[in-house]
Scaffold this motif. Structure first.
Motif, mmCIF file in Angstrom:
data_model
loop_
_atom_site.group_PDB
_atom_site.id
_atom_site.type_symbol
_atom_site.label_atom_id
_atom_site.label_comp_id
_atom_site.label_asym_id
_atom_site.label_seq_id
_atom_site.Cartn_x
_atom_site.Cartn_y
_atom_site.Cartn_z
ATOM 1 N N SER A 332 0.947 -1.148 0.134
ATOM 2 C CA SER A 332 -0.035 -0.029 -0.041
ATOM 3 C C SER A 332 0.811 1.273 0.076
ATOM 4 O O SER A 332 1.982 1.157 0.271
ATOM 5 C CB SER A 332 -0.858 0.040 1.364
ATOM 6 N N SER A 333 0.276 2.419 -0.588
ATOM 7 C CA SER A 333 0.975 3.474 -0.836
ATOM 8 C C SER A 333 0.117 4.784 -0.674
ATOM 9 O O SER A 333 -0.954 4.792 -0.666
ATOM 10 C CB SER A 333 1.714 3.775 -2.068
ATOM 11 N N LEU A 334 0.629 5.562 0.253
ATOM 12 C CA LEU A 334 0.117 6.896 0.626
ATOM 13 C C LEU A 334 0.309 7.777 -0.638
ATOM 14 O O LEU A 334 1.085 8.037 -1.220
ATOM 15 C CB LEU A 334 0.876 7.685 1.830
ATOM 16 N N GLY A 335 -1.234 8.272 -0.882
ATOM 17 C CA GLY A 335 -1.251 8.918 -2.220
ATOM 18 C C GLY A 335 -1.984 10.371 -2.234
ATOM 19 O O GLY A 335 -3.052 10.616 -2.322
ATOM 20 N N PRO A 336 -1.009 11.489 -1.876
ATOM 21 C CA PRO A 336 -1.539 12.722 -1.939
ATOM 22 C C PRO A 336 -1.568 13.257 -3.388
ATOM 23 O O PRO A 336 -0.653 14.018 -3.942
ATOM 24 C CB PRO A 336 -0.712 13.418 -1.132
ATOM 25 N N VAL A 337 -2.699 12.487 -4.157
ATOM 26 C CA VAL A 337 -2.574 12.919 -5.753
ATOM 27 C C VAL A 337 -2.822 14.366 -6.231
ATOM 28 O O VAL A 337 -2.498 14.499 -7.315
ATOM 29 C CB VAL A 337 -3.615 12.216 -6.215
ATOM 30 N N SER A 338 -3.151 15.288 -5.044
ATOM 31 C CA SER A 338 -3.332 16.616 -5.681
ATOM 32 C C SER A 338 -1.931 17.300 -5.628
ATOM 33 O O SER A 338 -1.939 18.455 -6.009
ATOM 34 C CB SER A 338 -4.573 17.181 -4.928
ATOM 35 N N GLU A 345 4.056 10.775 -1.499
ATOM 36 C CA GLU A 345 3.765 9.534 -1.965
ATOM 37 C C GLU A 345 4.724 8.662 -1.023
ATOM 38 O O GLU A 345 6.047 8.396 -1.743
ATOM 39 C CB GLU A 345 3.898 9.383 -3.430
ATOM 40 N N THR A 346 4.190 7.810 -0.133
ATOM 41 C CA THR A 346 5.095 7.085 0.790
ATOM 42 C C THR A 346 4.718 5.525 0.330
ATOM 43 O O THR A 346 3.619 4.887 0.938
ATOM 44 C CB THR A 346 4.694 7.135 2.402
ATOM 45 N N TRP A 347 5.325 4.630 -0.345
ATOM 46 C CA TRP A 347 5.326 3.482 -0.911
ATOM 47 C C TRP A 347 5.758 2.592 0.086
ATOM 48 O O TRP A 347 6.610 2.837 1.044
ATOM 49 C CB TRP A 347 5.815 3.136 -2.335
ATOM 50 N N GLY A 348 5.123 1.215 0.295
ATOM 51 C CA GLY A 348 5.567 0.309 1.300
ATOM 52 C C GLY A 348 5.251 0.808 2.531
ATOM 53 O O GLY A 348 5.864 0.783 3.620
ATOM 54 N N LEU A 349 4.024 1.450 2.832
ATOM 55 C CA LEU A 349 3.512 1.880 3.880
ATOM 56 C C LEU A 349 3.376 0.653 5.096
ATOM 57 O O LEU A 349 2.916 -0.020 4.691
ATOM 58 C CB LEU A 349 1.970 2.598 3.664
ATOM 59 N N THR A 350 3.684 1.063 6.261
ATOM 60 C CA THR A 350 3.954 0.107 7.231
ATOM 61 C C THR A 350 3.062 0.831 8.445
ATOM 62 O O THR A 350 2.619 -0.018 9.295
ATOM 63 C CB THR A 350 5.395 -0.214 7.906
ATOM 64 N N HIS A 351 3.164 2.080 8.790
ATOM 65 C CA HIS A 351 2.388 2.629 9.964
ATOM 66 C C HIS A 351 1.637 3.905 9.728
ATOM 67 O O HIS A 351 2.104 4.796 9.067
ATOM 68 C CB HIS A 351 3.487 3.112 11.144
ATOM 69 N N ILE A 352 0.485 4.412 10.310
ATOM 70 C CA ILE A 352 -0.028 5.462 10.267
ATOM 71 C C ILE A 352 -0.208 5.874 11.746
ATOM 72 O O ILE A 352 -0.979 5.139 12.449
ATOM 73 C CB ILE A 352 -1.442 5.521 9.558
#
Length: 362
Positions: A332-338, A345-352
């Protein structure tokens, strides 16, 4: 007329001419604009008032002090606002001239201690401090990576926006602010209310926010890693991320450009709405919370709840699971697409990690 009177007359004439010149120069050639348009111009360049200063410090290579001359050297913007208080009361409509905070931060070199968990500024908080001690907080990323269309600015000039056809004999009273700004006013036109507006800003401080690093990946540059599980963390409680029942999201034609490496591609992406995902996993969370996203290689990005929950860019944020029909890189990746740049964009997401609040500086 004797020579003395002639000389005096010449001096007076020169002074009048000089005064007229500086008035016109100060007003940026109203006459020349009117000669073309035939109307009194409203969007006219103005300058930062003499005596205004701004200090930028904290986790920076040095203390930066800008006087009015230095501030006037920055490219300004001109924008209009419709201002509403946090309680929902209308505060007026205005025209501002100001300096995008991005323009200032682009010339400031962040410098963290060598012991910092992450060596880049994307997990930092930027605190604005007013002359009366009041403070407002932003993530570094929302000031530097976000789209330029409605930037956060330090405004140095304000005019009321009044109706073009006011009712005769009836005063227009909807504008709360009647005069110009004092010093620099922090203005946030992308936000629905004035919660983070701040008058007479004199200082900007860049800082790290302490986070318990137990169980978080250490920074390892250049490694190839992946994550098949994302954990949520709040108040030292760790739980597996829930995606069941979260609203789906997608974007087509996502132009991906990095700050350091340039063009990365134009992609289609699918996943989940970030707002809905956070509310599902952190019940009761909202605009006052903060969120730190951490990847398997230790990469980090900090977001304010106000950016996520109160702006159009936040509405478009996603947890990305697929890119161009394939599983997202590293999981999963963080997607601030705007965002203008994709550096958050944080790929390989492990923690929120949810941080309940950011404390003011003492």
């Amino acid at each position: 007329m004797n020579r003395k009177h002639i000389a005096l007359s010449a001096i007076i004439t020169a002074l009048v001419c000089l005064t007229a010149f500086f008035v016109f120069a100060g007003e940026k050639n109203y006459v020349e604009i009117m000669a073309v348009t035939g109307a009194t111009p409203l969007a006219v360049k103005t300058d930062v008032a003499s005596g205004v200063t701004l200090e930028v410090s904290g986790l920076t290579k040095k203390v930066y002090t800008f006087d009015s001359s230095a501030l006037n050297a920055f490219a300004p913007v001109y924008l209009r606002t419709r201002e509403v208080s946090p309680s929902g009361a209308f505060e007026g409509t205005y025209r501002y001239a100001g300096i995008p905070v991005l323009h200032i931060l682009e010339g400031v070199a962040p410098e963290k201690p060598k012991t910092a968990a992450f060596d880049r500024p994307l997990d930092m908080v930027v605190t604005f401090i007013a002359a009366d001690g009041k403070q407002k907080h932003f993530s570094y990323g929302e000031l530097t990576m976000a789209d330029d269309s409605r930037p956060v600015v330090l405004a140095f000039h304000r005019k009321e926006l009044r109706p073009s056809k006011e009712t005769k004999g009836k005063a227009y009273t909807w504008n709360m602010h009647k005069g110009n700004v004092q010093g620099l006013r922090l203005v946030c036109p992308a936000e629905p209310d004035t919660s983070r507006y701040l008058d007479n800003v004199i200082k900007i401080v860049l800082r790290d926010i302490p986070v318990d690093g137990t169980g978080l990946p250490a920074l390892k540059k250049g490694i190839k890693c992946s994550s098949d599980t994302v954990m949520t963390v709040n108040d030292r409680k760790m739980r597996k991320l829930i995606t069941a029942g979260v609203k789906p999201a997608s974007i087509n034609g996502w132009v991906r450009t990095g700050h350091g490496q340039g063009f990365k591609g134009i992609s289609n992406a699918q996943g989940f709405e970030m707002r809905d995902l956070l509310k599902k996993n952190f019940p009761g969370c909202g605009a006052d919370a903060w969120f730190l996203f951490v990847a398997c290689d230790g990469y980090r990005a900090m977001f304010s709840g106000r950016e996520i929950f109160n702006t159009a860019a936040g509405k478009n944020m996603m947890l990305i699971t697929k890119v161009d029909g394939k599983p997202a890189h590293g999981g999963s990746s963080l997607g601030p697409v705007s965002d203008y740049y994709v550096d958050r964009e944080t790929w390989g997401l492990t923690h929120i990690i949810m941080i309940d609040t950011i404390e003011d500086l003492k």
